[in-house]
Design a protein around this motif. Structure first.
Motif, PDB file in Angstrom:
ATOM      1  N   VAL A 195       0.729  -1.309  -0.182  1.00 36.44           N
ATOM      2  CA  VAL A 195      -0.229  -0.117  -0.277  1.00 36.44           C
ATOM      3  C   VAL A 195       1.147   1.615   0.206  1.00 36.44           C
ATOM      4  CG1 VAL A 195      -1.782   1.223   1.485  1.00 36.44           C
ATOM      5  CG2 VAL A 195      -1.784  -1.136   1.779  1.00 36.44           C
ATOM      6  N   ALA A 196       0.536   2.132  -1.050  1.00 36.27           N
ATOM      7  CA  ALA A 196       1.800   3.282  -1.280  1.00 36.27           C
ATOM      8  C   ALA A 196       1.287   4.256   0.109  1.00 36.27           C
ATOM      9  CB  ALA A 196       1.388   3.894  -2.375  1.00 36.27           C
ATOM     10  N   ASN A 197       2.395   4.638   0.115  1.00 38.35           N
ATOM     11  CA  ASN A 197       2.885   5.955   1.362  1.00 38.35           C
ATOM     12  C   ASN A 197       2.724   4.939   2.696  1.00 38.35           C
ATOM     13  OD1 ASN A 197       3.322   8.391   0.237  1.00 38.35           O
ATOM     14  ND2 ASN A 197       0.886   8.578  -0.499  1.00 38.35           N
ATOM     15  N   THR A 198       2.965   3.841   3.197  1.00 39.78           N
ATOM     16  CA  THR A 198       2.324   3.351   4.227  1.00 39.78           C
ATOM     17  C   THR A 198       3.665   3.509   5.133  1.00 39.78           C
ATOM     18  OG1 THR A 198       1.047   1.984   3.630  1.00 39.78           O
ATOM     19  CG2 THR A 198       1.989   1.032   5.126  1.00 39.78           C
ATOM     20  N   GLN A 199       4.043   3.127   6.165  1.00 42.28           N
ATOM     21  CA  GLN A 199       5.288   3.562   6.844  1.00 42.28           C
ATOM     22  C   GLN A 199       5.765   1.654   7.708  1.00 42.28           C
ATOM     23  OE1 GLN A 199       7.030   6.023   7.353  1.00 42.28           O
ATOM     24  NE2 GLN A 199       5.641   7.944   8.193  1.00 42.28           N
ATOM     25  N   VAL A 200       6.979   1.984   7.035  1.00 39.82           N
ATOM     26  CA  VAL A 200       7.167   0.386   7.475  1.00 39.82           C
ATOM     27  C   VAL A 200       8.530  -0.038   8.402  1.00 39.82           C
ATOM     28  CG1 VAL A 200       8.204  -2.325   6.871  1.00 39.82           C
ATOM     29  CG2 VAL A 200       6.526  -1.590   5.662  1.00 39.82           C
ATOM     30  N   ASP A 201       7.978  -0.241   9.704  1.00 38.05           N
ATOM     31  CA  ASP A 201       9.337  -0.719  10.139  1.00 38.05           C
ATOM     32  C   ASP A 201      10.115  -1.342  10.399  1.00 38.05           C
ATOM     33  OD1 ASP A 201       8.824   1.967  12.184  1.00 38.05           O
ATOM     34  OD2 ASP A 201       7.466   0.396  13.180  1.00 38.05           O
ATOM     35  N   LEU A 202      11.597  -1.696   9.989  1.00 34.73           N
ATOM     36  CA  LEU A 202      13.175  -2.956   9.913  1.00 34.73           C
ATOM     37  C   LEU A 202      13.908  -2.821  10.840  1.00 34.73           C
ATOM     38  CD1 LEU A 202      13.613  -1.871   6.182  1.00 34.73           C
ATOM     39  CD2 LEU A 202      11.808  -4.459   7.375  1.00 34.73           C
ATOM     40  N   GLU A 203      14.310  -4.043  11.440  1.00 32.96           N
ATOM     41  CA  GLU A 203      15.090  -4.393  12.346  1.00 32.96           C
ATOM     42  C   GLU A 203      16.136  -5.289  11.624  1.00 32.96           C
ATOM     43  OE1 GLU A 203      15.977  -5.208  16.926  1.00 32.96           O
ATOM     44  OE2 GLU A 203      14.410  -4.619  16.570  1.00 32.96           O
ATOM     45  N   ALA A 204      17.691  -4.685  11.864  1.00 28.48           N
ATOM     46  CA  ALA A 204      18.169  -6.763  11.526  1.00 28.48           C
ATOM     47  C   ALA A 204      18.569  -6.939  12.389  1.00 28.48           C
ATOM     48  CB  ALA A 204      19.667  -5.952  10.778  1.00 28.48           C
ATOM     49  N   MET A 205      18.738  -8.362  12.469  1.00 31.06           N
ATOM     50  CA  MET A 205      18.991  -9.806  13.947  1.00 31.06           C
ATOM     51  C   MET A 205      19.649  -9.752  13.456  1.00 31.06           C
ATOM     52  SD  MET A 205      16.970  -7.935  16.176  1.00 31.06           S
ATOM     53  CE  MET A 205      16.844  -9.366  17.268  1.00 31.06           C
ATOM     54  N   PRO A 206      21.308  -9.518  13.923  1.00 26.85           N
ATOM     55  CA  PRO A 206      22.189 -10.484  13.445  1.00 26.85           C
ATOM     56  C   PRO A 206      22.122 -12.041  14.160  1.00 26.85           C
ATOM     57  CG  PRO A 206      22.989  -8.954  15.402  1.00 26.85           C
ATOM     58  CD  PRO A 206      21.198  -8.804  14.009  1.00 26.85           C
ATOM     59  N   GLU A 207      23.039 -13.222  13.967  1.00 26.86           N
ATOM     60  CA  GLU A 207      22.556 -14.301  14.507  1.00 26.86           C
ATOM     61  C   GLU A 207      23.796 -14.395  15.305  1.00 26.86           C
ATOM     62  OE1 GLU A 207      22.775 -17.437  11.887  1.00 26.86           O
ATOM     63  OE2 GLU A 207      21.021 -17.150  10.896  1.00 26.86           O
ATOM     64  N   THR A 208      24.221 -14.950  16.192  1.00 27.63           N
ATOM     65  CA  THR A 208      25.364 -15.416  17.046  1.00 27.63           C
ATOM     66  C   THR A 208      26.195 -15.276  16.241  1.00 27.63           C
ATOM     67  OG1 THR A 208      23.903 -16.384  18.512  1.00 27.63           O
ATOM     68  CG2 THR A 208      26.369 -17.106  18.946  1.00 27.63           C
ATOM     69  N   GLY A 209      27.517 -14.545  16.891  1.00 26.10           N
ATOM     70  CA  GLY A 209      28.633 -14.251  16.278  1.00 26.10           C
ATOM     71  C   GLY A 209      29.055 -13.203  14.858  1.00 26.10           C
ATOM     72  N   ALA A 210      27.741 -12.556  14.781  1.00 26.83           N
ATOM     73  CA  ALA A 210      28.025 -11.985  13.682  1.00 26.83           C
ATOM     74  C   ALA A 210      27.311 -10.254  14.534  1.00 26.83           C
ATOM     75  CB  ALA A 210      26.781 -12.210  12.755  1.00 26.83           C
ATOM     76  N   VAL A 211      27.405  -9.056  13.354  1.00 25.46           N
ATOM     77  CA  VAL A 211      27.121  -7.483  14.225  1.00 25.46           C
ATOM     78  C   VAL A 211      26.410  -7.409  12.589  1.00 25.46           C
ATOM     79  CG1 VAL A 211      28.315  -7.264  15.472  1.00 25.46           C
ATOM     80  CG2 VAL A 211      29.186  -6.635  13.895  1.00 25.46           C
ATOM     81  N   PHE A 212      25.604  -6.203  12.310  1.00 28.62           N
ATOM     82  CA  PHE A 212      25.298  -5.922  11.624  1.00 28.62           C
ATOM     83  C   PHE A 212      26.222  -5.125  10.796  1.00 28.62           C
ATOM     84  CE2 PHE A 212      22.512  -2.150   9.585  1.00 28.62           C
ATOM     85  CZ  PHE A 212      22.071  -2.604   9.025  1.00 28.62           C
ATOM     86  N   ALA A 213      26.303  -4.576   9.429  1.00 29.37           N
ATOM     87  CA  ALA A 213      26.876  -4.393   8.334  1.00 29.37           C
ATOM     88  C   ALA A 213      26.318  -2.907   8.102  1.00 29.37           C
ATOM     89  CB  ALA A 213      27.211  -5.086   7.251  1.00 29.37           C
ATOM     90  N   GLN A 214      25.139  -3.174   7.654  1.00 29.36           N
ATOM     91  CA  GLN A 214      24.793  -2.534   6.700  1.00 29.36           C
ATOM     92  C   GLN A 214      23.700  -3.009   6.016  1.00 29.36           C
ATOM     93  OE1 GLN A 214      27.706  -0.379   3.614  1.00 29.36           O
ATOM     94  NE2 GLN A 214      26.603  -1.917   1.723  1.00 29.36           N
ATOM     95  N   TRP A 215      22.825  -1.845   5.204  1.00 30.87           N
ATOM     96  CA  TRP A 215      21.359  -2.301   4.577  1.00 30.87           C
ATOM     97  C   TRP A 215      21.594  -2.459   2.872  1.00 30.87           C
ATOM     98  CZ3 TRP A 215      16.933  -4.775   6.544  1.00 30.87           C
ATOM     99  CH2 TRP A 215      16.953  -4.502   7.483  1.00 30.87           C
TER     100      TRP A 215
END
Length: 162
Positions: free
Chosen positions: A1-21
């Motif tokens: 649906v156009a103009n809808t806001q979506v919240d996103l969260e990157a969840m790393p697995e054990t032993g990893a860290v988020f780098a980027q989208w």
């Protein structure tokens, strides 16, 4: 649906860290306004940890190494000095017992950690006898067991009896 806001969260697995989208945004939590179809992919990097080599009575150089979670430990040092009368067996995850770690073992501990040298009694020529009477010592207090094998015509080393 156009103009809808979506919240996103990157969840790393054990032993990893988020780098980027995939669009370059480096915040793992974000809100995206949907104007049209979009695909965003989170990328992660495996963490690096410090391994400390505990010679457990011997000596070793180097005493530490940087390892990457999920990858092989790689080259492990050989202790330069063993406790008197002992031979190096290998590196383990605990002072006694534990899991043996080889250069090909993948890092599965998601934190800085130690590897401990394990030792067995060095019996020299007694372990090479072919026609022998043997004596087996079982593990005590977490130490590894060992065997003495002497020629049937010889006595056991001083202090040992069958």
């Amino acid at each position: 649906v156009a103009n809808t806001q979506v919240d996103l969260e990157a969840m790393p697995e054990t032993g990893a860290v988020f780098a980027q989208w995939s669009d370059g945004d480096k915040n793992p939590k974000r809100t995206v306004k949907m104007i049209s179809d979009i695909t965003l992919t989170a990328t992660f990097t495996n963490c690096q940890y410090v391994v400390t080599f505990d010679p457990n009575g011997g000596s070793v150089t180097p005493t530490t190494k940087i390892v990457t979670y999920g990858e092989a430990y790689g080259t492990l040092p050989d202790p330069s000095t063993a406790p008197a009368g002992f031979a190096f067996v290998g590196w383990y995850t605990a002072v006694t017992g534990g899991t043996r770690v080889e250069p090909t073992t993948n890092v599965t501990i998601a934190d800085d950690h130690s590897l401990y040298a394990h030792w067995n009694a060095d019996l020299g020529d007694y372990s090479r006898a072919l026609d022998c009477t043997s004596l087996r010592f079982e593990p005590v207090d977490g130490k590894e067991g060992w065997s003495v094998c002497t020629k049937k015509s010889e006595a056991f080393p001083r202090g040992l009896r069958a």
